[in-house]
Design a protein around this motif. Structure first.
Motif, PDB file in Angstrom:
ATOM      1  N   ARG A 107      69.964 -24.454  46.730  1.00 28.30           N
ATOM      2  CA  ARG A 107      69.097 -24.128  47.766  1.00 28.30           C
ATOM      3  C   ARG A 107      69.850 -24.248  49.269  1.00 28.30           C
ATOM      4  NH1 ARG A 107      64.119 -26.655  45.709  1.00 28.30           N
ATOM      5  NH2 ARG A 107      64.926 -28.645  46.499  1.00 28.30           N
ATOM      6  N   GLY A 108      69.785 -23.135  49.984  1.00 24.47           N
ATOM      7  CA  GLY A 108      70.626 -23.180  51.265  1.00 24.47           C
ATOM      8  C   GLY A 108      71.913 -22.949  51.098  1.00 24.47           C
ATOM      9  N   ALA A 120      59.028 -20.616  61.875  1.00 21.70           N
ATOM     10  CA  ALA A 120      59.913 -21.338  61.049  1.00 21.70           C
ATOM     11  C   ALA A 120      60.906 -22.085  61.572  1.00 21.70           C
ATOM     12  CB  ALA A 120      60.297 -20.425  59.780  1.00 21.70           C
ATOM     13  N   ASP A 122      62.800 -25.070  63.937  1.00 21.92           N
ATOM     14  CA  ASP A 122      62.413 -26.156  64.595  1.00 21.92           C
ATOM     15  C   ASP A 122      62.081 -26.094  65.850  1.00 21.92           C
ATOM     16  OD1 ASP A 122      62.127 -28.588  65.701  1.00 21.92           O
ATOM     17  OD2 ASP A 122      63.568 -29.657  64.323  1.00 21.92           O
TER      18      ASP A 122
ATOM     19  N   GLU B 224      55.638 -24.613  59.105  1.00 20.41           N
ATOM     20  CA  GLU B 224      56.659 -23.602  58.570  1.00 20.41           C
ATOM     21  C   GLU B 224      57.927 -23.891  58.598  1.00 20.41           C
ATOM     22  OE1 GLU B 224      54.618 -21.235  56.952  1.00 20.41           O
ATOM     23  OE2 GLU B 224      56.452 -20.318  56.323  1.00 20.41           O
ATOM     24  N   PHE B 225      58.259 -24.618  59.655  1.00 17.75           N
ATOM     25  CA  PHE B 225      59.869 -24.965  59.762  1.00 17.75           C
ATOM     26  C   PHE B 225      60.079 -25.993  59.040  1.00 17.75           C
ATOM     27  CE2 PHE B 225      59.892 -28.954  62.131  1.00 17.75           C
ATOM     28  CZ  PHE B 225      58.869 -29.158  63.165  1.00 17.75           C
ATOM     29  N   ARG B 227      59.077 -26.147  55.638  1.00 15.09           N
ATOM     30  CA  ARG B 227      59.091 -25.267  54.549  1.00 15.09           C
ATOM     31  C   ARG B 227      60.368 -24.484  54.620  1.00 15.09           C
ATOM     32  NH1 ARG B 227      57.336 -19.581  53.901  1.00 15.09           N
ATOM     33  NH2 ARG B 227      57.818 -19.203  51.430  1.00 15.09           N
ATOM     34  N   PHE B 228      60.838 -24.135  55.594  1.00 18.17           N
ATOM     35  CA  PHE B 228      61.902 -23.311  55.774  1.00 18.17           C
ATOM     36  C   PHE B 228      63.277 -24.248  55.514  1.00 18.17           C
ATOM     37  CE2 PHE B 228      65.240 -20.947  58.979  1.00 18.17           C
ATOM     38  CZ  PHE B 228      65.483 -20.394  57.828  1.00 18.17           C
ATOM     39  N   ARG B 230      63.313 -27.050  53.884  1.00 16.90           N
ATOM     40  CA  ARG B 230      63.411 -27.438  52.656  1.00 16.90           C
ATOM     41  C   ARG B 230      63.979 -26.551  51.911  1.00 16.90           C
ATOM     42  NH1 ARG B 230      57.867 -30.211  51.893  1.00 16.90           N
ATOM     43  NH2 ARG B 230      58.585 -32.437  52.340  1.00 16.90           N
ATOM     44  N   SER B 231      63.681 -24.868  52.118  1.00 12.68           N
ATOM     45  CA  SER B 231      64.298 -23.771  51.460  1.00 12.68           C
ATOM     46  C   SER B 231      65.818 -23.891  51.644  1.00 12.68           C
ATOM     47  CB  SER B 231      63.672 -22.543  51.767  1.00 12.68           C
ATOM     48  OG  SER B 231      64.032 -22.058  52.919  1.00 12.68           O
ATOM     49  N   LYS B 232      66.248 -24.630  52.608  1.00  6.04           N
ATOM     50  CA  LYS B 232      67.608 -24.491  53.038  1.00  6.04           C
ATOM     51  C   LYS B 232      68.107 -25.877  52.317  1.00  6.04           C
ATOM     52  CE  LYS B 232      67.120 -24.280  57.238  1.00  6.04           C
ATOM     53  NZ  LYS B 232      67.200 -24.210  58.876  1.00  6.04           N
ATOM     54  N   GLY B 233      67.566 -26.494  51.555  1.00  6.23           N
ATOM     55  CA  GLY B 233      68.055 -27.606  50.805  1.00  6.23           C
ATOM     56  C   GLY B 233      68.084 -29.194  51.436  1.00  6.23           C
ATOM     57  N   GLU B 235      66.292 -32.510  52.514  1.00  9.70           N
ATOM     58  CA  GLU B 235      65.032 -33.084  51.935  1.00  9.70           C
ATOM     59  C   GLU B 235      65.209 -34.577  52.246  1.00  9.70           C
ATOM     60  OE1 GLU B 235      65.067 -32.555  47.741  1.00  9.70           O
ATOM     61  OE2 GLU B 235      67.261 -32.988  47.836  1.00  9.70           O
ATOM     62  N   ARG B 242      66.259 -34.945  60.975  1.00 10.49           N
ATOM     63  CA  ARG B 242      66.787 -33.886  61.715  1.00 10.49           C
ATOM     64  C   ARG B 242      65.634 -33.105  62.340  1.00 10.49           C
ATOM     65  NH1 ARG B 242      70.786 -29.904  58.685  1.00 10.49           N
ATOM     66  NH2 ARG B 242      72.160 -31.224  59.136  1.00 10.49           N
ATOM     67  N   HIS B 243      64.522 -33.175  61.648  1.00 10.46           N
ATOM     68  CA  HIS B 243      63.380 -32.046  61.977  1.00 10.46           C
ATOM     69  C   HIS B 243      62.037 -32.989  62.446  1.00 10.46           C
ATOM     70  CE1 HIS B 243      65.787 -28.596  61.419  1.00 10.46           C
ATOM     71  NE2 HIS B 243      65.824 -28.994  60.075  1.00 10.46           N
ATOM     72  N   ASN B 247      59.985 -34.339  66.801  1.00  9.89           N
ATOM     73  CA  ASN B 247      58.677 -33.684  66.839  1.00  9.89           C
ATOM     74  C   ASN B 247      57.488 -34.544  66.678  1.00  9.89           C
ATOM     75  OD1 ASN B 247      59.028 -30.617  66.907  1.00  9.89           O
ATOM     76  ND2 ASN B 247      60.370 -31.166  65.369  1.00  9.89           N
TER      77      ASN B 247
END
Lengths: 327, 330
Positions: A107-108, A120, A122, B224-225, B227-228, B230-233, B235, B242-243, B247
């Motif tokens: 992933r990624g 999507a 940040d 959504e960000f 989820r994105f 996470r899709s980039k690995g 976790e 980081r995110h 926020n």
């Protein structure tokens, strides 16, 4: 029952194709379990029987109606599906089974999602930095800015946060991310959604750019026209199933889609007559016995309502799920 | 343009504050004028018996309590506008001097509690939000609901019973040891006295910030960000650092500033339980003894305090909003 028809390919050629295989998905299903009315548990069969093959340097479009669970398809492949859902089936990446552990590693790095939603990114992080995190080598700020220029973005965008960017710019940033990463497989979720005609062409050009980079691109879309422009193969998705996979070469040679649903989609395009049929998909709560398209299909027979048609292989990569395909 | 906006913001806020202050002072005055306690009696105390009627009348005249209630209020208002808060009947000192001394004690107490409850509340909220639906989350949530429905004085009494009475770790009350010269008092003495009241206030303050942060973290994690990401690995903790941090931290700080009112309310109760000589204790005494100048003085002061808290909360939101609109980072 699969019918294999070898179209003159030699054993050697077949092997080459096999080696070039990037991702193979077989019998993928995704079921969401949730609480329905009262205390009953309800099962949603979002993806029922999905098949897909994609090679290096190939664009495969998955075309299906909005709300048919296409985005969850991307989640299922990436392994980031919701916790209350169960994914079943076989996924192979570069001819090796994709386990949970391997997925985490890929992933990624090897597989990258291009999200559908422009929110999507940040909202509080500079976009450049968000692209930068995907790169492996050092001193990436310059490299990111170069990529920005490549996709038609002002390098100054690097220091902005997402709320200062338009939707079109954010889609370009996504493409920049795909170019910046060393991912071999890009899953683009509705990349043309909400773009005007000109921007769609630009986006498709950029997807081609990814393809030339020898990346495999899965483009999830409801826009058959855009899919026809850019994809090498088109997989048609209906009620959670792959109903057809067709090679663009076949269509170019004047061939037609083989499945009645794909034909209906084709006929609904303005340039092909604008003929709409009632194609309300069966509800995800239904457990299907026969063919998912039987109720809407003009050619459906008794058999279609009782027996579920299997995905038949027509040539090594073309498939169709219909008893009367091509007739 | 930017300056004009800020000018307008300040002007509007000042006007709002003036109206608020007038209303709060007026209602406080009306309430205290219903009090059956006679200020002359409370001033004289036990000497009531030995003082002649004539002297009492002269005293009433001196204090101005023989005039009509409306006239009394107008007198006070007139003095207030000239920057004079009057003299406290109880302490026989300038009201402003009493407030100064008392506020310092209260401020230390509230500042410690505010910081502790902020840190713990935020951390608990993050833990609960990140583990949504698990036992940890349920435990934290239940803990907060129980705290939210628990009065501060009760927690104070509970802590007193456990830590002072049973364990004997901390003194029963006051801010310093009795019968000790000011020069002899060590930081340790002072600390020993402030721990329990501060703990009481911190515990009370935690639930609000925890529940708010928990919700915010859950919202962010479902965004959504994330989820994105996470899709980039990304976790776990790295994903959150980081995110999630930026926020959720700013909204949490804003909410925490806005809780100055509850903090002050809690301080009144906690100071009462621990006989801690702060503003809260003073306002209770002023009310009980019809010390109107002191009461109104503290009301003015606490209104200002709460108002500043809300103002800071609004400013922070405003700042984030402006930066977001301009596309700047924070």
């Amino acid at each position: 029952m699969h019918v294999y028809e070898l179209n003159h390919e030699t054993q050697e050629e077949l092997e080459k194709i096999q080696n070039n295989l990037l991702l193979e998905v077989k019998n993928l299903s995704l079921t969401i379990e949730r609480f329905g009315k009262g205390w009953t548990r309800e099962r949603l069969y979002v993806i029922r029987d999905f098949h897909l093959k994609i090679h290096h340097g190939e664009v495969v479009a998955i075309v299906g109606a909005s709300g048919s669970g296409k985005s969850l398809l991307a989640d299922a492949i990436l392994g980031i599906h919701p916790k209350n859902s169960i994914v079943d089936g076989m996924i192979k990446y570069e001819n090796e089974l994709l386990t949970e552990k391997r997925r985490k590693r890929l992933r990624g790095n090897d597989i990258l999602l291009i999200p559908q939603m422009t929110n999507a990114l940040d909202p509080l992080m500079k976009v450049g930095k968000q692209v930068k995190t995907l790169m492996k080598q050092n001193n990436h700020q310059k490299a990111v800015k170069q990529i920005f220029q490549k996709v038609g973005l002002d390098p100054d965008v690097y220091d902005q946060i997402p709320s200062a960017c338009s939707g079109g710019m954010i889609r370009k940033i996504f493409i920049a991310m795909a170019l910046a990463s060393e991912a071999k497989l890009i899953i683009a979720d509705e990349p043309t959604n909400g773009l005007d005609y000109e921007s769609i062409d630009e986006m498709l050009f950029q997807i081609k750019m990814l393809e030339k980079d020898n990346k495999g691109v899965i483009m999830i879309t409801h826009d058959l026209e855009a899919a026809m422009k850019v994809a090498d193969k088109i997989a048609v998705f209906y009620a959670g199933e792959t109903v057809e996979v067709v090679d663009k070469k076949h269509l170019k040679k004047g061939g037609k889609f083989r499945h009645p649903y794909s034909r209906a989609l084709w006929n609904a395009l303005p340039q092909n007559g604008f003929i709409a049929i009632d194609s309300t998909q069966p509800s995800a709560t239904e457990k299907l016995t026969g063919c998912s398209f039987a109720k809407q299909c003009p050619k459906a027979t008794k058999k279609c309502k009782i027996e579920k048609p299997l995905l038949k292989e027509i040539s090594h990569d073309e498939m169709v799920r219909c008893f009367y395909a091509g007739m | 343009m930017q300056l004009l906006n800020i000018g307008k913001f300040i002007l509007l806020r000042t006007l709002k504050f003036a109206i608020l202050l007038f209303a709060v002072v007026l209602f406080s005055f009306i309430l205290v004028s219903f009090s059956p306690v006679d200020p002359i009696q409370s001033y004289l105390g036990a000497e009531m018996m030995v003082v002649s009627e004539e002297q009492k009348e002269r005293l009433a005249e001196y204090f101005g309590v023989d005039e009509s209630k409306t006239q009394q209020f107008l007198n006070w208002l007139n003095m207030f506008l000239h920057g004079d808060l009057g003299t406290s009947l109880l302490y026989r000192q300038e009201v402003i001097a009493v407030i100064q001394e008392r506020f310092l004690a209260s401020f230390v107490l509230m500042a410690i509690s505010w910081i502790i409850s902020g840190i713990f509340g935020y951390a608990l909220g993050v833990i609960a939000g990140m583990n949504k639906g698990t036992m940890i989350d349920k435990a934290i949530k239940s803990f907060c609901f129980i705290l939210a429905s628990t009065p501060a004085f009760w927690i104070g009494i509970l802590l007193l019973i456990v830590f002072s009475l049973w364990l004997g770790w901390f003194p029963i009350g006051l801010s310093l040891p009795i019968g000790m010269l000011a020069e002899e008092v060590t930081v340790w003495d002072w600390l020993k006295h402030i721990i329990l009241p501060a703990l009481t206030l911190s515990i009370i303050g935690v639930s609000n910030i925890t529940l708010h942060t928990r919700q915010k973290v859950m919202d962010v994690l479902e965004s959504e960000f994330i989820r994105f990401a996470r899709s980039k690995g990304e976790e776990g903790f790295r994903l959150f650092a980081r995110h999630g941090l930026r926020n959720t931290l700013f909204p949490a700080i804003s909410v925490h500033f806005a809780s100055f009112g509850e903090l002050f309310g809690g301080a009144i109760l906690a100071e009462q339980v621990f006989s801690y000589p702060g503003l809260g204790q003073a306002i209770v005494q002023a009310g009980m003894n019809s010390d109107v100048p002191l009461l109104l003085g503290i009301v003015v002061f606490s209104t200002l305090f709460v108002f500043i808290g809300n103002l800071l909360a609004d400013l922070l939101y405003y700042l984030i909003d402006v930066r977001m609109k301009n596309g700047e980072t924070i």
